[in-house]
Scaffold this motif. Structure first.
Motif, short mmCIF file in Angstrom:
data_model
loop_
_atom_site.label_atom_id
_atom_site.label_comp_id
_atom_site.label_asym_id
_atom_site.label_seq_id
_atom_site.Cartn_x
_atom_site.Cartn_y
_atom_site.Cartn_z
N PRO A 334 -4.93 25.32 -4.67
CA PRO A 334 -4.20 26.55 -4.36
C PRO A 334 -2.69 26.37 -4.50
CG PRO A 334 -4.96 25.51 -2.35
CD PRO A 334 -5.55 24.72 -3.47
N VAL A 335 -2.06 27.39 -5.05
CA VAL A 335 -0.60 27.44 -5.12
C VAL A 335 -0.09 28.11 -3.86
CG1 VAL A 335 1.38 28.24 -6.45
CG2 VAL A 335 -0.71 27.55 -7.63
N LEU A 336 0.85 27.48 -3.16
CA LEU A 336 1.35 27.98 -1.89
C LEU A 336 2.56 28.88 -2.05
CD1 LEU A 336 1.07 24.62 0.09
CD2 LEU A 336 -0.67 26.36 -0.24
N ALA A 337 3.46 28.53 -2.98
CA ALA A 337 4.69 29.32 -3.19
C ALA A 337 5.19 29.08 -4.60
CB ALA A 337 5.76 28.95 -2.16
N ALA A 338 6.01 30.01 -5.08
CA ALA A 338 6.60 29.90 -6.41
C ALA A 338 7.94 30.60 -6.41
CB ALA A 338 5.67 30.50 -7.47
N GLY A 339 8.94 29.97 -7.00
CA GLY A 339 10.28 30.56 -7.06
C GLY A 339 10.93 30.31 -8.40
N PHE A 340 11.67 31.30 -8.89
CA PHE A 340 12.39 31.16 -10.16
C PHE A 340 13.60 30.25 -9.98
CE2 PHE A 340 10.14 35.15 -10.99
CZ PHE A 340 9.65 34.91 -12.26
N CYS A 341 13.82 29.41 -10.98
CA CYS A 341 15.01 28.56 -10.99
C CYS A 341 16.22 29.38 -11.42
CB CYS A 341 14.80 27.36 -11.91
SG CYS A 341 13.44 26.30 -11.40
N SER A 342 17.39 28.77 -11.35
CA SER A 342 18.62 29.50 -11.66
C SER A 342 18.68 29.93 -13.13
CB SER A 342 19.84 28.63 -11.32
OG SER A 342 19.76 27.39 -12.00
N ASP A 343 18.03 29.19 -14.04
CA ASP A 343 18.06 29.57 -15.45
C ASP A 343 17.08 30.70 -15.78
OD1 ASP A 343 15.74 28.23 -15.02
OD2 ASP A 343 15.97 26.80 -16.68
N LYS A 344 16.22 31.09 -14.84
CA LYS A 344 15.23 32.17 -15.00
C LYS A 344 14.19 31.89 -16.07
CE LYS A 344 18.40 35.85 -13.54
NZ LYS A 344 18.98 37.18 -13.87
N MET A 345 14.16 30.68 -16.59
CA MET A 345 13.18 30.32 -17.63
C MET A 345 12.20 29.25 -17.15
SD MET A 345 13.83 32.34 -20.02
CE MET A 345 12.73 31.66 -21.25
N SER A 346 12.36 28.84 -15.92
CA SER A 346 11.43 27.86 -15.35
C SER A 346 11.07 28.27 -13.93
CB SER A 346 12.04 26.45 -15.37
OG SER A 346 13.27 26.45 -14.68
N LEU A 347 10.01 27.68 -13.43
CA LEU A 347 9.43 28.10 -12.15
C LEU A 347 9.14 26.87 -11.30
CD1 LEU A 347 8.51 30.92 -11.00
CD2 LEU A 347 6.20 30.27 -11.65
N LEU A 348 9.49 26.95 -10.02
CA LEU A 348 9.15 25.90 -9.07
C LEU A 348 7.82 26.25 -8.40
CD1 LEU A 348 12.46 24.94 -7.22
CD2 LEU A 348 11.00 23.42 -8.54
N LEU A 349 6.83 25.40 -8.53
CA LEU A 349 5.51 25.63 -7.96
C LEU A 349 5.29 24.67 -6.80
CD1 LEU A 349 3.23 26.06 -11.11
CD2 LEU A 349 4.16 27.83 -9.65
N VAL A 350 4.81 25.20 -5.69
CA VAL A 350 4.44 24.40 -4.53
C VAL A 350 2.93 24.54 -4.36
CG1 VAL A 350 4.79 23.98 -2.08
CG2 VAL A 350 6.67 24.88 -3.46
N TYR A 351 2.19 23.44 -4.48
CA TYR A 351 0.73 23.52 -4.42
C TYR A 351 0.20 22.33 -3.64
CZ TYR A 351 1.17 20.26 -8.38
OH TYR A 351 1.50 19.19 -9.18
N GLY A 352 -1.09 22.41 -3.31
CA GLY A 352 -1.74 21.36 -2.55
C GLY A 352 -2.00 21.79 -1.12
N SER A 353 -1.75 20.89 -0.18
CA SER A 353 -1.97 21.18 1.24
C SER A 353 -0.65 21.49 1.92
CB SER A 353 -2.64 19.97 1.92
OG SER A 353 -1.75 18.86 1.93
N TRP A 354 -0.76 22.17 3.08
CA TRP A 354 0.46 22.51 3.82
C TRP A 354 1.10 21.27 4.45
CZ3 TRP A 354 2.41 27.06 2.92
CH2 TRP A 354 1.58 28.13 2.60
N PHE A 355 0.32 20.22 4.73
CA PHE A 355 0.87 19.03 5.36
C PHE A 355 1.67 18.18 4.37
CE2 PHE A 355 -2.97 20.14 7.74
CZ PHE A 355 -2.43 20.28 9.01
#
Length: 679
Positions: A334-355
């Motif tokens: 599961p993907v927990l969160a996703a945010g656009f980087c400053s260049d708007k052409m890449s994405l930060l993905l947070v996945y796995g467990s909450w711990f």
């Protein structure tokens, strides 16, 4: 921006946990877990930066969080007094992080100090805080709560600046306009407030469920023909709990238009939403939506006017584990969160467990409509399980028997001791003593019956059984639940069942409606309850018509034949009633009635005499002669009978006289002594 905290107790609480990226280059990722711990991770090297446990982390868990804006931190950083032991603050370091709690307090945590900066309590909220928003210019903090109020805080003095009622129900989300003069608030309806006067500027219809996220998508209106007042013409986005549609609204000059301009459709309830602002009319808005099912949907659209159909995603990102070997199958991560980087052409993905989440930067490829990233997270950090030291002695075991349990090698599992009652019973049987008493037998039966009762499913587990049966397609489990006739139990089960199981339940009911009529009667009760309880959720589904098409056709075909069947039913009832009535009349015997009194009038005799007079004279003479001859014969016969009767009477009289004389003399025929004397 996080969609809110994950509270299981409230069915209308947003999915996921409170989390947010830092405003300056997404250098940090803050996450508040369900146990009340706040963890700050470094996005560059995926390392835990800080962990903070509030004093009341169990009673007042964190329900929402928000980073202070970068401009505000740049202004406040020189004013803050520093100790000699503190390092010099760089531009990349983030200072304040606001936390809303379940008890109504607001905490300000400093990531530079690694401790609590201040606490906002006095005059604030009386209930759970749902959302926190920082003002980008004046340093104020806005919070909303289940107590229906919105509070404006002064973070310098830690006091309430203003407090007003935001809605008739709980206020669930807030958002400040780009110019900082307006405030959006939402419960189930959306309101636009003027911050100076605290008056409502516009109303919007909102969603059927509580709104979990509000975000402005544009800075300037698409049409520059009219002078811009800071708010008119801007677009904003809203997402709600259990709603798979993200609506886009436009602030217009007239107050008549209250409906959404367009909408984006996703596969499940949104958990985390991030977007890039559109600064001019030609720049499209990029939207990243993380859903509860663990997928990320990317949208790219130029907001310019009304759009009828919901827009689908341009790209979908999924993450799964590699399937090692033939037997193992890939499992989704599961993907927990996703945010656009400053260049708007890449994405930060947070996945796995909450711990121990994994943070990765992914470059966006606009050509691919679906991306599946294969990642192995088995080597990631896992919590260590320490074996507790215990003083309990394990019972003595046979040397030949050896029981191994997963865990520490050589660990012996404790053998459950045999109950004392059964030991006594066995010892009595072995030693050849008297037979076991009835009291002991009844006690053993009572223990077994209690165990059996505990194994039976309770009424509160019906929703769990129904959800498991629908997921595993287990007919026995489904029959246990769906064959109940208690209407109250059916309603409670439908109320407590998860929303993602509503559509599978309707499909299962449609299959069973096509079967035997006896089962269809029960299925209609379930169908009625599901449609009445979950009508608001079903109305938000974009593909509801094709999913329920078979059910609609089935109901329509049965309704068409219902009128003919009712006519036939009525005719059959008439025939059956007539047949039964005729049979009853045949079976019933005619009552024999005898007249208690007969009264004959004289007129009837006169009429008969008149009829006789009408006969001819010849017949009359003949009749008279015959009658006279008959009368003479009758008279002769009567005279003879009278003579005979007189003779008999004379004889009887003589006999009576003789008997009376005997009685007077004392003689009797019945006396045996007299008879013997006579003899």
């Amino acid at each position: 921006m996080a969609a809110g905290g994950g509270r299981v107790a409230d069915p209308l609480s947003p999915a996921g946990l409170p989390c947010a990226f830092s405003p300056q280059g997404q250098a940090y990722f803050a996450l508040a877990s369900a146990d009340g711990h706040l963890r700050v991770w470094e996005t560059a090297n995926n390392r835990l930066h800080q962990e903070y446990v509030p004093s009341a982390h169990l009673s007042g868990t964190c329900t929402c969080l928000a980073w202070a804006p970068a401009r505000l931190q740049a202004k406040e950083s020189p004013q803050r007094k520093k100790r000699k032991s503190e390092p010099v603050e760089t531009s990349n370091q983030i200072d304040l992080l606001a936390l809303g709690t379940a008890v109504g307090s607001v905490l300000l945590y400093s990531t530079v100090k690694g401790e609590l900066h201040s606490k906002l309590i006095n005059g604030g909220h009386d209930n759970k805080v749902n959302c926190i928003q920082w003002h980008q210019d004046n340093g104020c903090l806005y919070s909303c709560s289940d107590d229906k109020h919105i509070v404006e805080w002064n973070t310098q003095t830690c006091k309430v600046k203003c407090k007003w009622k935001g809605d008739n129900s709980s206020v669930s989300s807030l958002c400040i306009s780009p110019d900082g003069k307006m405030l959006l608030s939402a419960g189930r309806t959306i309101k636009l407030w003027v911050l100076e006067t605290k008056e409502v500027y516009r109303h919007f219809t909102g969603h059927a469920t509580p709104v979990s996220s509000l975000m402005f998508t544009t800075v300037r209106p698409p049409k520059d023909s009219q002078p811009f007042d800071g708010i008119t013409g801007l677009y904003f986005l809203s997402g709600a709990v259990h709603d798979r549609l993200l609506n886009v609204w436009q602030v217009r000059s007239e107050n008549k238009e209250k409906n959404a301009v367009m909408s984006f459709t996703v596969t499940d309830e949104p958990v985390y939403i991030d977007l890039t602002l559109s600064e001019n009319k030609e720049e499209p808005v990029k939207l990243a939506v993380v859903c509860r099912d663990g997928q990320v949907h990317l949208f790219e659209h130029i907001l310019n006017g009304y759009c009828k159909k919901p827009l689908t995603s341009n790209c979908t990102i999924q993450i799964s584990t590699p399937g090692k070997g033939k037997k193992s199958t890939p499992k989704p991560i599961p993907v927990l969160a996703a945010g656009f980087c400053s260049d708007k052409m890449s994405l930060l993905l947070v996945y796995g467990s909450w711990f121990q989440p994994t943070i990765e930067r992914v470059a966006l490829n606009s050509k691919e409509s679906h991306m599946c990233l294969v990642r192995d997270i088995s080597n990631c950090w896992a919590p260590k399980v320490e074996t507790a030291v215990t003083k309990v002695r394990t019972p003595v075991m046979n040397s030949e028997a050896k029981v191994l349990v997963p865990g520490v090698p050589g660990h012996h599992a404790a053998i459950k001791p045999v109950p004392a009652q059964t030991k006594e019973v066995e010892s009595k049987r072995k030693l050849g003593e008297n037979e076991v008493s009835i009291e002991e037998r009844l006690g053993a039966l009572d223990i077994e019956s209690k165990k059996e009762k505990d194994d039976l499913p309770q009424t509160n587990s019906f929703p769990v059984l129904l959800a498991q049966g629908l997921e595993s397609n287990d007919l026995e489990m489904l029959n246990k639940v769906l064959q109940t006739r208690n209407s109250n139990l059916i309603r409670r089960t439908v109320l407590r069942m998860p929303l993602h199981a509503v559509i599978p339940l309707l499909q299962e009911l449609t299959k069973r409606l096509q079967g035997h009529p006896n089962s269809a009667v029960l299925m209609v009760q379930w169908l009625k309850c599901v449609l009445t309880v979950h009508a608001s959720y079903l109305s938000t589904l974009p593909d509801l018509v094709p999913q329920l098409g078979t059910l609609y056709q089935l109901m329509e075909s049965r309704v068409k034949t219902f009128q003919k069947l009712s006519h036939l039913h009525g005719k059959l009832i008439l025939l059956v009633t007539q047949v039964t009535a005729s049979e009853k009349t045949k079976e019933m015997p005619c009552p024999e009635q005898k007249a208690k009194l007969v009264y004959e009038e004289e007129s009837s005799e006169e009429e008969s005499d008149d009829e006789i007079d009408k006969d001819s004279d010849d017949n009359w003479d003949e009749d008279e002669e015959e009658k006279e001859s008959e009368k003479d014969e009758d008279v002769d016969e009567e005279n003879e009978e009278e003579d005979e009767d007189s003779e008999e009477n004379d004889e009887n009289g003589e006999d009576r006289d003789v008997a009376s004389e005997k009685e007077l003399n004392g003689d009797s025929d019945l006396d045996p002594e007299n008879e013997s004397e006579e003899e």
